[in-house]
Design an enzyme around this catalytic site. Sequence first.
Site, short mmCIF file in Angstrom:
data_model
loop_
_atom_site.label_atom_id
_atom_site.label_comp_id
_atom_site.label_asym_id
_atom_site.label_seq_id
_atom_site.Cartn_x
_atom_site.Cartn_y
_atom_site.Cartn_z
N ASP A 129 -1.39 2.35 11.85
CA ASP A 129 -0.99 2.17 10.46
C ASP A 129 0.54 2.27 10.31
OD1 ASP A 129 -1.33 2.20 7.59
OD2 ASP A 129 -3.27 3.16 7.94
N THR A 176 -2.50 -1.38 3.30
CA THR A 176 -3.49 -0.92 4.29
C THR A 176 -4.84 -1.63 4.24
OG1 THR A 176 -2.49 1.24 4.45
CG2 THR A 176 -4.79 1.11 5.07
N ASP A 234 -10.94 6.36 4.56
CA ASP A 234 -12.22 5.69 4.31
C ASP A 234 -12.10 4.18 4.52
OD1 ASP A 234 -10.71 5.15 1.94
OD2 ASP A 234 -11.73 6.76 0.85
N ASP A 289 1.24 6.19 9.30
CA ASP A 289 1.53 5.73 7.93
C ASP A 289 1.95 6.89 7.04
OD1 ASP A 289 1.44 3.58 5.86
OD2 ASP A 289 -0.16 4.80 5.01
N HIS A 340 5.54 7.24 5.36
CA HIS A 340 5.76 7.32 3.91
C HIS A 340 6.62 8.52 3.55
CE1 HIS A 340 3.47 4.13 2.01
NE2 HIS A 340 2.49 4.32 2.89
N ASP A 348 -1.58 -2.67 10.48
CA ASP A 348 -2.00 -3.23 9.20
C ASP A 348 -0.82 -3.71 8.36
OD1 ASP A 348 -1.13 -0.63 8.93
OD2 ASP A 348 -2.67 -0.03 7.49
N HIS A 398 5.62 0.00 1.68
CA HIS A 398 5.45 -1.36 2.21
C HIS A 398 4.63 -2.14 1.22
CE1 HIS A 398 1.44 0.19 2.96
NE2 HIS A 398 2.06 1.27 3.39
ZN LIG Z 1 1.03 3.04 3.70
#
Ligand SMILES: [Zn+2]
Length: 548
Positions: free
Chosen positions: A40, A81, A165, A307, A311, A354, A488
Amino acid sequence: MFRKIQIFVLAVATFGNVNAQKTKINSGERPKLVVGLVVDQMRWDYLYRFEKKFGKGGFQRLLGEGYSLNNVHIPYIPTVTAIGHTSIYTGSVPSIHGIAGNDWTDKETGKNVYCTADDSVNPVGSDSKKIGSHSPKNLWSTTVTDQLRIASNFKSKVVGVSLKDRASILPAGHNPTGAFWFDDSSGNFITSSYYMNELPKWVNDFNGQKVPEKLLANGWETTLPIGEYTESTADNVEWEYPVGTAKDPVFPYKNLLTDYATKKGVIRTTPFGNTLTLKFAEAALDNYTLGKGTETDFLAINLASTDYVGHSYGPNSIEVEDTYIRLDKDLAAFFKMLDEKVGKDNYLVFLSADHGGANAEGFLRTNKILGGFYDDGMEKNLGAELEKKYANSKVILGIDNYQIYLNQSLIKEKKLDEDDIKTTIINSLNKDPRVLYAVDLKKIGSSAIPEPIKTRAINGYNWQRSGDIQIVSHDGMLPTYAKKGTTHSVWNSYDSHIPLIFMGWGIKHGESNKDYNMTDIAPTVSALLHIEFPSGNIGNPITEVIGR
Ligand SMILES: [Zn+2]
């Protein structure tokens, strides 16, 4: 001249034969196992920015043994994502597969819809409906994993694993053996009644081992001496959010275990979230005996902590660099485990992402590179303008995914002119110095927007689920919610240029700079497995990877 051509033809024929033996051309044979690794927020350039810090068995092994595509982009916006995972596994785009964002606004009710939320199913292993009531019901296309299940008359096993999830459910498709994700309220891996009515014993056993506590016990210190992180900025910069209860964004992060006691989700924003995911994936491999049957099995793994760390800290932080150094070690161990348990030549791996991620606003500003915030005060200003013209400031429902959603029910109720409203908003936005283009998504095909932005907007536009006006901000611009760290969503390379490496069964060694799309991944895997493409597929097999 003639002789030369003959020799050349002979050489090709000989080489072709060697290749045929290696790659089993048209034999219909399949690998024992396919492992999809989607990292990610992994920008393509991380492969090379951190290369010197990687060991031999992880990313270096992928590059050294596998086939790396250096010019793969995401062919739609917004680059987020849920869409990324879906497009990788369906070979399709939001206009077709239906996953138009992590969430979107229902045009009828004006309510927010989360991509995998499903009230009709119950949590399994969790008390929380919000965390556990999920399914792929909003996914309109089949996945490569669905196609493998169909091709094997449902004998192939397919398992999805992620902290998120959506990144477990969407890759695993409509009919997997299982899909599991992390429950922030309990620290357990869970599923929903869409898949099964109770957690398998092995999942309960895994949860009982309290792996997160063990991983967080020593806090987070840099793997290497901190002075060696020369690819990144200083540790303490103003544009980073610290994880958990840490006061400053600096190593070492000592409070993680106590933070975890009250807030389980803290593990997501540490490299240990990836370690946890891979340990759970190994448990799934063992307990479903993946790669041991007569049919090809598929393990779809998402490494999501990259990810969360991205972030919080942005791409140029020591935290991100250390997260990749640790992921590299985890991948090395994971591949070694697969060599031992499945057999080195028996499995096929692909690694991709992703989406990427922008440099932090503070980083760009400090270094005199383009950046800023595109939406500061935007909704308020537009609301005031609409109030003046239509005596109604609530015409805009919201701005999400760089798209403006209009309040369709209000427009209908007050009999307002939708086209006129759109023109007013677009004219106003096009005067905004932060905006490169603003366009009516319904008319994007005839708009004066250059490729590839136009195609990406069309591919990303799902008329039932997307917003009404697309905003394309100037390069480097972020939304204001990413005041620190990063995010993103946009078409630019920093968000859309992703790594793609295939390794293992049927794969040649090499690299290429030819242009490909994220949507070529699923048909490439389908071609390798000799199975039908996913139902909404628009991509093509990357033939240079498989030598045919
Ligand atoms: Zn993200």
